[in-house]
Design a protein around this motif. Structure first.
Motif, PDB file in Angstrom:
ATOM      1  N   VAL A   1     -15.228  25.131  24.030  1.00  0.00           N
ATOM      2  CA  VAL A   1     -14.668  24.463  25.213  1.00  0.00           C
ATOM      3  C   VAL A   1     -14.357  22.988  24.923  1.00  0.00           C
ATOM      4  O   VAL A   1     -13.255  22.528  25.244  1.00  0.00           O
ATOM      5  CB  VAL A   1     -15.586  24.639  26.433  1.00  0.00           C
ATOM      6  CG1 VAL A   1     -15.151  23.755  27.583  1.00  0.00           C
ATOM      7  CG2 VAL A   1     -15.594  26.101  26.856  1.00  0.00           C
ATOM      8  N   PRO A   2     -15.239  22.210  24.315  1.00  0.00           N
ATOM      9  CA  PRO A   2     -14.873  20.823  24.003  1.00  0.00           C
ATOM     10  C   PRO A   2     -13.703  20.728  23.024  1.00  0.00           C
ATOM     11  O   PRO A   2     -12.870  19.832  23.138  1.00  0.00           O
ATOM     12  CB  PRO A   2     -16.140  20.231  23.378  1.00  0.00           C
ATOM     13  CG  PRO A   2     -17.234  21.092  23.870  1.00  0.00           C
ATOM     14  CD  PRO A   2     -16.663  22.459  24.017  1.00  0.00           C
ATOM     15  N   THR A   3     -13.606  21.649  22.103  1.00  0.00           N
ATOM     16  CA  THR A   3     -12.487  21.658  21.160  1.00  0.00           C
ATOM     17  C   THR A   3     -11.177  21.872  21.894  1.00  0.00           C
ATOM     18  O   THR A   3     -10.189  21.172  21.642  1.00  0.00           O
ATOM     19  CB  THR A   3     -12.689  22.756  20.108  1.00  0.00           C
ATOM     20  OG1 THR A   3     -13.943  22.546  19.453  1.00  0.00           O
ATOM     21  CG2 THR A   3     -11.580  22.743  19.087  1.00  0.00           C
ATOM     22  N   PHE A   4     -11.145  22.832  22.817  1.00  0.00           N
ATOM     23  CA  PHE A   4      -9.935  23.081  23.582  1.00  0.00           C
ATOM     24  C   PHE A   4      -9.593  21.888  24.470  1.00  0.00           C
ATOM     25  O   PHE A   4      -8.421  21.578  24.671  1.00  0.00           O
ATOM     26  CB  PHE A   4     -10.072  24.346  24.414  1.00  0.00           C
ATOM     27  CG  PHE A   4     -10.114  25.600  23.587  1.00  0.00           C
ATOM     28  CD1 PHE A   4      -9.305  25.763  22.490  1.00  0.00           C
ATOM     29  CD2 PHE A   4     -10.990  26.623  23.921  1.00  0.00           C
ATOM     30  CE1 PHE A   4      -9.339  26.908  21.722  1.00  0.00           C
ATOM     31  CE2 PHE A   4     -11.038  27.790  23.163  1.00  0.00           C
ATOM     32  CZ  PHE A   4     -10.212  27.934  22.062  1.00  0.00           C
ATOM     33  N   ALA A   5     -10.593  21.205  24.973  1.00  0.00           N
ATOM     34  CA  ALA A   5     -10.342  20.029  25.805  1.00  0.00           C
ATOM     35  C   ALA A   5      -9.705  18.910  24.979  1.00  0.00           C
ATOM     36  O   ALA A   5      -8.748  18.268  25.426  1.00  0.00           O
ATOM     37  CB  ALA A   5     -11.646  19.550  26.441  1.00  0.00           C
ATOM     38  N   VAL A   6     -10.189  18.690  23.782  1.00  0.00           N
ATOM     39  CA  VAL A   6      -9.620  17.659  22.909  1.00  0.00           C
ATOM     40  C   VAL A   6      -8.184  18.021  22.524  1.00  0.00           C
ATOM     41  O   VAL A   6      -7.292  17.170  22.548  1.00  0.00           O
ATOM     42  CB  VAL A   6     -10.500  17.454  21.656  1.00  0.00           C
ATOM     43  CG1 VAL A   6      -9.801  16.583  20.623  1.00  0.00           C
ATOM     44  CG2 VAL A   6     -11.835  16.848  22.044  1.00  0.00           C
TER      45      VAL A   6
END
Length: 51
Positions: free
Chosen positions: A22-27
């Motif tokens: 999820v943090p990767t997709f947000a970045v």
């Protein structure tokens, strides 16, 4: 069976991997928005063209 044996928190490896993706997709989404805005701001300017 007891109540603790019936409790399954993650039955599939994808469920356990979601907090890492999820943090990767947000970045990636933030970078994509920045690139999109930058390209929309200067549509006529190309640095690759020779005069």
């Amino acid at each position: 069976m007891t109540a603790t044996a019936d409790l399954v928190l993650a039955s599939h490896p994808i469920i356990t991997a979601v907090p890492f993706f999820v943090p990767t997709f947000a970045v990636v989404a933030v970078v994509a928005v920045i690139v999109y805005r930058d390209r929309r701001r200067n549509p006529g300017e190309d640095d690759d063209q020779d005069p």
